[in-house]
Enzyme design. Structure first.
Site, PDB file in Angstrom:
ATOM      1  N   GLU A  93     -56.822  27.759   7.655  1.00 45.15           N
ATOM      2  CA  GLU A  93     -57.229  27.535   9.614  1.00 45.15           C
ATOM      3  C   GLU A  93     -56.824  29.330  10.138  1.00 45.15           C
ATOM      4  O   GLU A  93     -55.187  30.040  10.189  1.00 45.15           O
ATOM      5  CB  GLU A  93     -56.623  27.365  10.685  1.00 45.15           C
ATOM      6  N   CYS A 113     -46.759  23.833   5.820  1.00 42.01           N
ATOM      7  CA  CYS A 113     -45.113  24.516   6.527  1.00 42.01           C
ATOM      8  C   CYS A 113     -44.232  23.292   6.138  1.00 42.01           C
ATOM      9  O   CYS A 113     -44.920  21.893   5.954  1.00 42.01           O
ATOM     10  CB  CYS A 113     -45.713  24.767   8.045  1.00 42.01           C
ATOM     11  N   GLY A 178     -47.846  27.480   9.108  1.00 46.39           N
ATOM     12  CA  GLY A 178     -46.325  28.630   8.658  1.00 46.39           C
ATOM     13  C   GLY A 178     -45.297  29.002   9.252  1.00 46.39           C
ATOM     14  O   GLY A 178     -45.913  29.605  11.042  1.00 46.39           O
ATOM     15  N   GLU A 179     -44.109  29.003   9.209  1.00 44.75           N
ATOM     16  CA  GLU A 179     -43.117  29.944   9.398  1.00 44.75           C
ATOM     17  C   GLU A 179     -42.835  31.726   8.768  1.00 44.75           C
ATOM     18  O   GLU A 179     -42.741  31.944   8.095  1.00 44.75           O
ATOM     19  CB  GLU A 179     -42.284  29.740   8.502  1.00 44.75           C
ATOM     20  N   SER A 210     -44.771  35.211  15.233  1.00 44.30           N
ATOM     21  CA  SER A 210     -44.271  34.081  16.296  1.00 44.30           C
ATOM     22  C   SER A 210     -43.008  33.534  15.140  1.00 44.30           C
ATOM     23  O   SER A 210     -43.230  32.413  14.299  1.00 44.30           O
ATOM     24  CB  SER A 210     -44.937  32.836  16.501  1.00 44.30           C
ATOM     25  N   SER A 233     -40.301  29.872  18.936  1.00 43.75           N
ATOM     26  CA  SER A 233     -40.690  29.149  19.759  1.00 43.75           C
ATOM     27  C   SER A 233     -39.086  28.159  19.689  1.00 43.75           C
ATOM     28  O   SER A 233     -38.420  27.469  18.859  1.00 43.75           O
ATOM     29  CB  SER A 233     -41.324  28.103  18.140  1.00 43.75           C
ATOM     30  N   LEU A 234     -38.909  27.863  21.257  1.00 48.07           N
ATOM     31  CA  LEU A 234     -37.915  27.207  21.192  1.00 48.07           C
ATOM     32  C   LEU A 234     -38.320  25.640  22.169  1.00 48.07           C
ATOM     33  O   LEU A 234     -36.879  25.092  21.277  1.00 48.07           O
ATOM     34  CB  LEU A 234     -37.278  27.978  22.730  1.00 48.07           C
ATOM     35  N   HIS A 235     -38.671  25.526  22.698  1.00 51.30           N
ATOM     36  CA  HIS A 235     -39.127  23.899  23.133  1.00 51.30           C
ATOM     37  C   HIS A 235     -37.981  23.359  23.399  1.00 51.30           C
ATOM     38  O   HIS A 235     -38.535  22.125  23.630  1.00 51.30           O
ATOM     39  CB  HIS A 235     -40.093  23.416  21.893  1.00 51.30           C
ATOM     40  N   ASN A 309     -50.222  19.676  22.689  1.00 52.09           N
ATOM     41  CA  ASN A 309     -51.570  19.173  21.848  1.00 52.09           C
ATOM     42  C   ASN A 309     -51.114  17.332  21.350  1.00 52.09           C
ATOM     43  O   ASN A 309     -50.819  17.349  20.002  1.00 52.09           O
ATOM     44  CB  ASN A 309     -52.069  20.097  20.876  1.00 52.09           C
TER      45      ASN A 309
HETATM   46  S1  SF4 Z   1     -44.392  25.169  15.192  1.00 50.95           S
HETATM   47 FE1  SF4 Z   1     -45.324  26.065  13.424  1.00 50.95          FE
HETATM   48  S2  SF4 Z   1     -42.804  26.803  12.149  1.00 50.95           S
HETATM   49 FE2  SF4 Z   1     -43.086  24.126  12.944  1.00 50.95          FE
HETATM   50  S3  SF4 Z   1     -44.013  23.137  11.870  1.00 50.95           S
HETATM   51 FE3  SF4 Z   1     -45.826  24.065  12.860  1.00 50.95          FE
HETATM   52  S4  SF4 Z   1     -46.614  25.874  11.837  1.00 50.95           S
HETATM   53 FE4  SF4 Z   1     -44.262  25.470  11.008  1.00 50.95          FE
END
Ligand code: SF4
Length: 362
Positions: A93, A113, A178-179, A210, A233-235, A309
């Site tokens: 996507e 991922c 993906g990472e 990211s 991406s800390l979260h 989301n």
């Molecule tokens: S947020 Fe990013 S790193 Fe985490 S699972 Fe989803 S795609 Fe992978």
């Protein structure tokens, strides 16, 4: 014999390849421009190249042009979500969002991922493979062609013209499925090709990558002499809560991740930013805001709050708008620069990974 993945070859490597075929180097420059500036969809379109050579290229090289197999357009804000089929039948996507400052594209870097973030649909079916530089470029190029098309150009405007500059995408984020740092070498080739003056020539400053926090790769990236922005991406405000949301936290402790970001900022002089998905009742309390501000205050990085989301496979709820505003206020009071991310394309399969999942499970 395997065909050469010609769209993945950076400028210098392409020239080497072309001279190896006993063609003149200027032919290599023309070929690169056709692929990466005019965004030609086949060797046949490259009319100023000798016909016999175009036939040889068709024979020896793969040139898979990504075309959307699904396109959803938001009626609310014009956000366009694309599903692309790759040469092997896998799907990825990408998204185009329109902002006041221009068109911004978000692309995927892997098929699926392996990072397993609990709030993310992209990881539910696991990881299949890395994307090649050509497949990352292919998402950008296909969207760029679409922009030209819906802005009324039959083909790419003349290179260097005002129309070319005005219709070129202005920002790129590698924040889709993906990472990116788990596909490190291909990511770097992709960035270098996208910002090459012989190609689309995007500014490195307009690119954001990211990461969920792969510490050794962040240190490695800092040494690459790139002008890109890094987003973490800390979260979560602490190790315990981060481990609940992101399995990667078991490998890299939160303070080590934040330290790696500090060091990235110091080495590159580039700003960094933070992504923070707000999950109701999990990481959105006043105490979370206070702890978060203490963790990152000295970095002066921008925080993007993303009301999560909801995905049906998980029981996470998005906080109310008021709760998100209260969290933002609390951070601001602690001296943090913060915005709540405007939800783009709310009326389409907005969350990363949802469109692909709908297709592979239909
Ligand atoms: S947020 Fe990013 S790193 Fe985490 S699972 Fe989803 S795609 Fe992978």
């Amino acid at each position: 014999m395997d065909k050469t993945d010609i769209l993945s070859l950076p400028y210098d490597e392409l020239l080497e390849y072309v001279t190896g075929q006993k063609e003149k180097a200027f032919r290599g420059k023309q070929l690169y421009q056709w692929m990466h500036q005019h965004l030609a969809t086949s060797f046949d379109d490259m009319k100023n190249l000798p016909k016999a050579w175009r036939e040889q290229l068709t024979e020896e090289c793969s040139y898979h042009v990504l075309k959307p197999v699904d396109l959803q357009i938001s009626q609310l804000d014009g956000t366009r979500k694309y599903l692309f089929e790759l040469a092997d039948g896998n799907m990825v996507e990408a998204v185009l969002m329109h902002y006041k400052h221009g068109d911004s594209v978000c692309i995927s870097s892997q098929v699926g991922c392996k990072m397993g973030c609990r709030f993310c649909a992209s990881t539910l079916d696991g990881w299949l493979r890395n994307l090649t530089p050509a497949e990352m470029l292919g998402q950008v190029y296909s969207i760029q062609r679409d922009i030209w098309n819906f802005r009324g150009f039959e083909k790419a405007p003349s290179i260097g013209s005002e129309e070319y500059r005005n219709t070129r995408i202005s920002n790129l984020v590698v924040m889709g499925t993906g990472e990116p740092l788990d596909n490190y070498d291909n990511l770097l080739t992709f960035i270098r090709m996208l910002t090459d003056e012989h190609g689309l020539n995007l500014s490195q400053r307009s690119i954001t990558v990211s990461t969920c926090g792969l510490v050794p790769k962040i240190h490695q990236l800092a040494e690459e002499n790139l002008g890109i922005t890094l987003a973490l991406s800390l979260h979560a405000p602490n190790q315990e809560k981060r481990m609940e949301l992101m399995p990667i936290a078991k490998t890299y402790e939160i303070h080590d991740v934040v330290d790696a970001l500090r060091s990235y900022q110091k080495t590159t002089g580039r700003r960094v930013s933070f992504e923070y998905s707000l999950v109701a009742g999990v990481n959105d309390t006043d105490a979370d805001a206070k702890e978060l501000s203490e963790l990152i205050r000295d970095i002066h990085g921008h925080v993007n709050l993303i009301p999560v989301n909801p995905i049906k496979e998980r029981d996470f709820k998005s906080p109310s708008h008021q709760a998100a505003l209260a969290f933002q206020k609390k951070l601001e009071n602690c001296g943090i620069n913060v915005t709540i991310r405007r939800e783009m394309g709310r009326d389409i399969d907005g969350a990363c990974g949802q469109l692909r999942r709908r297709h592979i499970h239909s």
